[in-house]
Write an enzyme that holds these catalytic residues in place. Structure first.
Site, PDB file in Angstrom:
ATOM      1  N   THR A 115     -13.761   7.092  -2.875  1.00 55.92           N
ATOM      2  CA  THR A 115     -12.407   6.583  -3.115  1.00 55.92           C
ATOM      3  C   THR A 115     -11.849   7.053  -4.445  1.00 55.92           C
ATOM      4  O   THR A 115     -12.608   7.280  -5.398  1.00 55.92           O
ATOM      5  CB  THR A 115     -12.432   5.043  -3.075  1.00 55.92           C
ATOM      6  OG1 THR A 115     -11.199   4.525  -3.585  1.00 55.92           O
ATOM      7  CG2 THR A 115     -13.544   4.468  -3.938  1.00 55.92           C
ATOM      8  N   TYR A 139     -15.744  -2.633  -6.731  1.00 56.24           N
ATOM      9  CA  TYR A 139     -15.565  -1.778  -5.553  1.00 56.24           C
ATOM     10  C   TYR A 139     -15.674  -0.310  -5.963  1.00 56.24           C
ATOM     11  O   TYR A 139     -16.476   0.461  -5.410  1.00 56.24           O
ATOM     12  CB  TYR A 139     -14.199  -2.064  -4.903  1.00 56.24           C
ATOM     13  CG  TYR A 139     -13.825  -1.039  -3.865  1.00 56.24           C
ATOM     14  CD1 TYR A 139     -14.498  -0.968  -2.653  1.00 56.24           C
ATOM     15  CD2 TYR A 139     -12.802  -0.114  -4.104  1.00 56.24           C
ATOM     16  CE1 TYR A 139     -14.163  -0.007  -1.710  1.00 56.24           C
ATOM     17  CE2 TYR A 139     -12.461   0.842  -3.160  1.00 56.24           C
ATOM     18  CZ  TYR A 139     -13.147   0.891  -1.973  1.00 56.24           C
ATOM     19  OH  TYR A 139     -12.831   1.849  -1.036  1.00 56.24           O
TER      20      TYR A 139
HETATM   21  N1  UFG Z   1       1.669  -3.902  -2.883  1.00 54.23           N
HETATM   22  C1  UFG Z   1       2.798  -4.725  -2.978  1.00 54.23           C
HETATM   23  N2  UFG Z   1       2.868  -5.785  -2.157  1.00 54.23           N
HETATM   24  C2  UFG Z   1       1.896  -6.107  -1.256  1.00 54.23           C
HETATM   25  C3  UFG Z   1       0.751  -5.264  -1.155  1.00 54.23           C
HETATM   26  C4  UFG Z   1       0.671  -4.171  -1.994  1.00 54.23           C
HETATM   27  O1  UFG Z   1       3.703  -4.485  -3.782  1.00 54.23           O
HETATM   28  O2  UFG Z   1       2.033  -7.119  -0.557  1.00 54.23           O
HETATM   29  C5  UFG Z   1       1.586  -2.719  -3.766  1.00 54.23           C
HETATM   30  C6  UFG Z   1       0.348  -2.708  -4.625  1.00 54.23           C
HETATM   31  O3  UFG Z   1       0.563  -3.442  -5.803  1.00 54.23           O
HETATM   32  C7  UFG Z   1       0.160  -1.219  -4.846  1.00 54.23           C
HETATM   33  C8  UFG Z   1       0.682  -0.583  -3.552  1.00 54.23           C
HETATM   34  O4  UFG Z   1       1.499  -1.588  -2.956  1.00 54.23           O
HETATM   35  O5  UFG Z   1       0.933  -0.799  -5.895  1.00 54.23           O
HETATM   36  C9  UFG Z   1      -0.408  -0.190  -2.599  1.00 54.23           C
HETATM   37  O6  UFG Z   1      -1.289  -1.297  -2.448  1.00 54.23           O
HETATM   38  P1  UFG Z   1      -2.449  -1.375  -1.365  1.00 54.23           P
HETATM   39  O7  UFG Z   1      -3.078  -2.729  -1.502  1.00 54.23           O
HETATM   40  O8  UFG Z   1      -1.903  -0.994  -0.033  1.00 54.23           O
HETATM   41  O9  UFG Z   1      -3.468  -0.237  -1.788  1.00 54.23           O
HETATM   42  P2  UFG Z   1      -4.115   0.082  -3.246  1.00 54.23           P
HETATM   43  O10 UFG Z   1      -3.272   1.081  -3.932  1.00 54.23           O
HETATM   44  O11 UFG Z   1      -4.452  -1.161  -3.944  1.00 54.23           O
HETATM   45  O12 UFG Z   1      -5.429   0.828  -2.796  1.00 54.23           O
HETATM   46  C10 UFG Z   1      -6.544   0.769  -3.575  1.00 54.23           C
HETATM   47  C11 UFG Z   1      -7.078   2.175  -3.845  1.00 54.23           C
HETATM   48  C12 UFG Z   1      -7.858   2.686  -2.680  1.00 54.23           C
HETATM   49  C13 UFG Z   1      -8.825   1.670  -2.236  1.00 54.23           C
HETATM   50  C14 UFG Z   1      -8.075   0.445  -1.829  1.00 54.23           C
HETATM   51  C15 UFG Z   1      -9.021  -0.578  -1.307  1.00 54.23           C
HETATM   52  O13 UFG Z   1      -6.022   3.051  -4.135  1.00 54.23           O
HETATM   53  O14 UFG Z   1      -8.596   3.807  -3.073  1.00 54.23           O
HETATM   54  O15 UFG Z   1      -7.444  -0.067  -2.964  1.00 54.23           O
HETATM   55  O16 UFG Z   1      -8.442  -1.336  -0.326  1.00 54.23           O
HETATM   56  F1  UFG Z   1      -9.556   2.139  -1.210  1.00 54.23           F
END
Ligand code: UFG
Length: 322
Positions: A115, A139
């Site tokens: 990741t 993680y």
């Molecule tokens: N977000 C919102 N509202 C929400 C959910 C997410 O604004 O309800 C934002 C988050 O703050 C972030 C973006 O949308 O800025 C993407 O969020 P995700 O939760 O979809 O994914 P992440 O970027 O947190 O993903 C991360 C890492 C991956 C890892 C994953 C694990 O980038 O490598 O977490 O689930 F695998």
């Protein structure tokens, strides 16, 4: 046969489909803790747990396994901070169990789901594979530790691996046969689509004061079918004698939370209420990867690099699961 550990999950099931489409025979090994048995639409299914080494041995005894792809991991960053042991036992120890049995049976090709969370807060965008790795949560640390183990095993035991560092996996099989189905769901796109479908009132935007063009976090969304294609290319690279390598898998384009919401409004034709909220702890402002290495060495090129296509396939799937 190709062993797909965690093949009943989101990414594993798409890889299973793609492998079978290209003529590979597959065995899916999954404990169904988060996976879905009805996602195993191709190959054979063996229910089992990586925590039980005998169950792993049984699969290796029963089938002639040529290579292993390993997707079985917990992926909730926040939960990993609250309960790190859960993450280290599954994502680290259970991976060691799998590698142990692979070595016992002399299976020496391994494709690993790593990741971009292994990089921690990036100091340079786009992130390349040689960017410093300073993971900031259990993680990311667990995945990083497995990468270190792989380096040592590769040197000592001739194990060859491709460690694939995913950015934000998104979208669904364009034919709608499998897709994203997490419980609980925390990822941005499925939550936006829940709001579009009336399953929730709104989508919260976590932070609007980041140093980005519109104040919201920017991520590199990569379509799951493109990820699947990269896995098969990585497997074939190892089969052709390729040396152990790490590869970023992202599409190289960043999209902000607001942009993803806007595109989702266009794709679904629904208003989708967005509510500005506090920052979510641990979110880096921008995560965008360079996949140049995967493009050069594996000949991989994302086909669904456009966020609209990603949301369209996700929406098609989302409407099916209602
Ligand atoms: N977000 C919102 N509202 C929400 C959910 C997410 O604004 O309800 C934002 C988050 O703050 C972030 C973006 O949308 O800025 C993407 O969020 P995700 O939760 O979809 O994914 P992440 O970027 O947190 O993903 C991360 C890492 C991956 C890892 C994953 C694990 O980038 O490598 O977490 O689930 F695998």
């Amino acid at each position: 046969m190709i062993l797909i550990v965690g093949g009943a999950g989101y990414i594993g099931s798409h890889v299973n489909k793609e492998l079978n489409k290209r003529g590979y025979e597959t065995v899916v090994f999954d404990n169904l803790s988060y996976g879905h048995e009805d996602f195993v639409k191709w190959g054979v299914f063996e229910r089992g747990d990586l925590g039980n080494i005998e169950e792993i041995r049984e699969v290796f005894s029963k089938y002639s396994i040529e290579a292993v792809m390993h997707f079985a991991a917990f992926t909730y960053v926040g939960e990993s901070v609250e309960d790190p042991q859960k993450y280290y036992l599954n994502n680290l120890r259970n991976t060691l169990n799998l590698l142990q049995v692979m070595l016992e049976f002399e299976v020496k090709k391994f494709v690993f789901s790593s990741t971009c969370a292994t990089y921690g807060n990036p100091i340079e965008i786009p992130i390349t594979e040689d960017h410093p790795q300073n993971p900031i949560n259990p993680y990311g640390k667990g995945k990083f530790m497995v990468e270190k183990v792989l380096e040592d095993y590769s040197r000592a035991y001739d194990l060859r691996y491709a460690s694939l560092r995913y950015f934000n996996a998104a979208g669904a099989d364009p034919e709608g046969e499998v897709g994203e189905l997490h419980d609980p769901e925390t990822h941005l796109i499925p939550l936006i689509l829940d709001a579009a479908a009336g399953k929730r009132d709104d989508i919260k935007i976590f932070g609007t004061d980041y140093d980005t063009h519109d104040g919201t976090c920017v991520r590199d969304y990569i379509h799951v079918t493109d990820l699947a294609d990269a896995h098969i290319r990585a497997l074939e690279y190892l089969k052709n004698g390729g040396a152990s390598e790490f590869f970023n898998l992202g599409n190289g384009n960043g999209f902000s939370v607001r942009e993803v919401i806007d595109v989702s409004r266009e794709v679904t034709g629904k208003p989708i209420k967005a509510v500005e909220d506090e920052r979510r702890p641990g979110d880096p402002p921008v995560l965008v990867g360079s996949s140049k290495k995967a493009q050069e060495i594996l000949g991989w090129k994302p086909e669904y690099a456009n966020i609209r296509k990603i949301v369209e396939t996700a929406w098609k799937w989302h409407q099916k699961i209602e």
